[in-house]
Enzyme design. Structure first.
Site, PDB file in Angstrom:
ATOM      1  N   LYS A  34     -61.290 -43.590 -38.280  1.00 28.66           N
ATOM      2  CA  LYS A  34     -60.676 -44.790 -37.996  1.00 28.66           C
ATOM      3  C   LYS A  34     -60.920 -46.000 -38.662  1.00 28.66           C
ATOM      4  O   LYS A  34     -60.006 -47.176 -38.525  1.00 28.66           O
ATOM      5  CB  LYS A  34     -60.890 -44.846 -36.411  1.00 28.66           C
ATOM      6  CG  LYS A  34     -62.214 -45.303 -36.183  1.00 28.66           C
ATOM      7  CD  LYS A  34     -62.366 -45.143 -34.668  1.00 28.66           C
ATOM      8  CE  LYS A  34     -61.693 -46.444 -34.012  1.00 28.66           C
ATOM      9  NZ  LYS A  34     -62.293 -46.873 -32.613  1.00 28.66           N
ATOM     10  N   GLY A  40     -69.521 -43.765 -40.938  1.00 25.86           N
ATOM     11  CA  GLY A  40     -69.884 -43.726 -39.595  1.00 25.86           C
ATOM     12  C   GLY A  40     -70.878 -44.785 -39.211  1.00 25.86           C
ATOM     13  O   GLY A  40     -71.195 -45.557 -39.869  1.00 25.86           O
ATOM     14  N   GLY A 272     -79.666 -46.612 -25.040  1.00 26.23           N
ATOM     15  CA  GLY A 272     -79.240 -45.253 -25.699  1.00 26.23           C
ATOM     16  C   GLY A 272     -77.840 -45.429 -26.056  1.00 26.23           C
ATOM     17  O   GLY A 272     -77.195 -46.354 -26.242  1.00 26.23           O
ATOM     18  N   ASP A 313     -73.684 -36.424 -32.672  1.00 26.89           N
ATOM     19  CA  ASP A 313     -73.651 -36.977 -31.288  1.00 26.89           C
ATOM     20  C   ASP A 313     -72.870 -36.672 -30.246  1.00 26.89           C
ATOM     21  O   ASP A 313     -73.197 -37.033 -28.896  1.00 26.89           O
ATOM     22  CB  ASP A 313     -73.702 -38.591 -31.674  1.00 26.89           C
ATOM     23  CG  ASP A 313     -74.737 -38.956 -32.438  1.00 26.89           C
ATOM     24  OD1 ASP A 313     -75.823 -38.177 -32.795  1.00 26.89           O
ATOM     25  OD2 ASP A 313     -74.939 -40.107 -32.596  1.00 26.89           O
ATOM     26  N   HIS A 445    -105.955 -35.695 -53.528  1.00 25.78           N
ATOM     27  CA  HIS A 445    -106.981 -36.712 -53.199  1.00 25.78           C
ATOM     28  C   HIS A 445    -106.945 -38.014 -54.139  1.00 25.78           C
ATOM     29  O   HIS A 445    -106.938 -37.759 -55.445  1.00 25.78           O
ATOM     30  CB  HIS A 445    -108.394 -36.342 -53.062  1.00 25.78           C
ATOM     31  CG  HIS A 445    -108.994 -37.567 -52.645  1.00 25.78           C
ATOM     32  ND1 HIS A 445    -109.371 -37.940 -51.447  1.00 25.78           N
ATOM     33  CD2 HIS A 445    -110.144 -38.099 -53.583  1.00 25.78           C
ATOM     34  CE1 HIS A 445    -110.323 -39.009 -51.450  1.00 25.78           C
ATOM     35  NE2 HIS A 445    -110.711 -39.023 -52.681  1.00 25.78           N
TER      36      HIS A 445
END
Length: 467
Positions: A34, A40, A272, A313, A445
């Protein structure tokens, strides 16, 4: 009418990755977006721009500690917020252009407009000028993503009462930024402006920040962010958000019923995100949504319409870009007759504050609730040579393993480069490694990754060497 084997609606990480995999597998593929740019939420107003600002402000924060490294700066460090946001946008533009290049490379047809179903195989694309183009799809993949959520009584004016989208392009550094929500988005953007000199207050309904993550991780990050100057109001329920000119007042009730009122010049609502299906006309295609607005899918991410799938989602599960990508690939391969699989327990979660947080598998709270017998190994970064050399000593690595079999059930970490270190944990758990397996593998290391080995040693008969 143009006809395609697969049409993907939405060009976020799930959508564009799915389209590419479909094209790789020989499907004639199209993608509908769109907006004028691809990528997105993640690429345009989410993951990428927020990390660009976090990276820029991390440099600002580091200048405060240059003196301990024997580096002196003449005069004060000055921040040009407009220039910082301009750089952020350049990163976004370059990344979105990269997606466009991938569409061209893979011969994927791109349509700009709002995709809506006429029926299960026919999709109308409404363009900005109102013109409508219709395409036919043998299979459709819904990848329309999510939008920021709010609370019913909050009016988002997008000037002073804002979402994450507006927070990425503020015209000034807030004097006092009030954040409603102690999750990933709120904490990341809160740290951006904290580093730039804002007072930052976080109001969270739960009794701790990052309530879905391991409790030890939440506790450690709270301690570190408090040390940096962030203030927290946990176990507080927001009652009202009112703007008076350039002042926003947030009233919240604590457990005792007492009301706390905070005043700031900006309030970020970060409670959220919600699935986005506006304008999709899913019902015309026979696609069912659940009570949370998510598209209902089976284990193959197939909707109630046999030829239509949904990912990311807009379906159940964590709202994570990499989860969306895996789902997009899975659907493409399933359509090609393959038998792909996703282990959702092994989708890592990351918080890009500094120190970073990363986790995969089960939390200690989840294991307790399920009655699983486990053992725990933990190793602090302050005992790590590389962490001391880099002056990044906050945090730890925590490994949870089955008490009887020693199989790793969860790995949780707070610390420098945790976002990258978590990949070792995912690989180990994918191959069902034991804590003993990691403990016996050589780690270079000095590195931050040694903390994982030491935590594995601690989980294996408490054998950590450097504590």
């Amino acid at each position: 009418m143009n006809s395609f084997d697969v049409v993907v609606i939405g060009s976020g990480p799930g959508g564009y990755v799915s389209a590419i995999r479909c094209a790789q597998l020989g499907f004639k593929t199209a993608i509908i977006e769109k907006y004028s740019t691809l990528g997105g939420t993640c690429l345009n107003v989410g993951c990428i721009p927020s990390k660009a600002l976090l990276s820029s402000t991390h440099l600002v924060e580091e200048t405060k500690h240059f003196a301990t490294h024997g580096i002196e700066i003449a005069g004060d460090v000055k921040v040009d917020l407009a220039k910082m946001i301009e750089r952020k946008q350049a990163v976004v533009d370059q990344t979105c252009a990269g997606v466009k290049y991938l569409m061209d490379k893979n011969k994927i047809t791109v349509f700009e407009g709002v995709g809506s179903f006429e029926n299960a195989t026919t999709i109308n694309i409404t363009k900005k000028d109102g013109a409508v183009e219709t395409v036919e799809a043998k299979h459709t993949i819904i990848a329309t993503g999510s939008k920021p959520s709010t609370l019913p009584f909050i009016t988002l004016d997008k000037e002073r009462i804002i979402t994450s989208t507006e927070a990425l392009k503020l015209p000034e550094v807030p004097k006092h930024l009030i954040i409603i929500g102690g999750g990933v988005i709120g904490l990341e953007l809160g740290q951006v402006y904290l580093r730039l000199g804002a007072q930052v207050s976080v109001v969270e309904f739960a009794d701790r920040i990052l309530p879905t993550m391991d409790g030890a991780v939440s506790k450690e990050l709270t301690k570190v962010l408090k040390k940096q100057g962030m203030k927290f109001y946990t176990s507080h329920k927001v009652q009202a958000v009112v703007r008076e000119g350039d002042v926003v007042k947030v009233s919240a009730e604590d457990k005792k019923g007492e009301i706390v009122t905070l005043e700031g010049d900006y309030t970020l609502v970060a409670v959220g995100r919600r699935p986005y299906t506006d304008g999709l006309n899913a019902e015309k295609a026979g696609v069912k949504l659940n009570e949370r607005g998510q598209v209902e899918v089976n284990d193959h991410l197939q909707t109630s319409a046999a030829n239509i799938y949904a990912i990311g989602d807009v379906v159940r599960g964590a709202m994570l870009a990499h989860k969306s990508e895996e789902e997009g690939v899975m659907v493409a391969e399933f359509l090609a007759g393959q038998r792909p699989h996703i282990d959702y327990n092994l989708i890592p979660g990351v918080v890009y504050t500094w120190p970073e947080i990363a986790a995969v598998g089960q939390t200690e709270e989840q294991l307790k609730a399920a009655g699983v017998e486990y053992k725990l190994g933990s190793f602090p970064f302050k005992a790590l040579g590389r962490a001391r050399a880099s002056a990044d000593t906050d945090g730890f690595v925590k490994i949870l393993a089955d008490k009887n079999t020693d199989e790793i059930l969860g790995i949780h970490m707070v610390g420098a480069r945790a976002a990258d270190l978590i990949a070792e944990a995912v690989v180990a758990m994918e191959y069902r490694a034991s804590a003993e397996d990691i403990a016996r593998m050589s780690h270079a290391h000095p590195t931050f990754a040694e903390a994982i080995k030491e935590a594995a040693l601690a989980a294996t008969d408490n054998r950590a060497i450097h504590v």
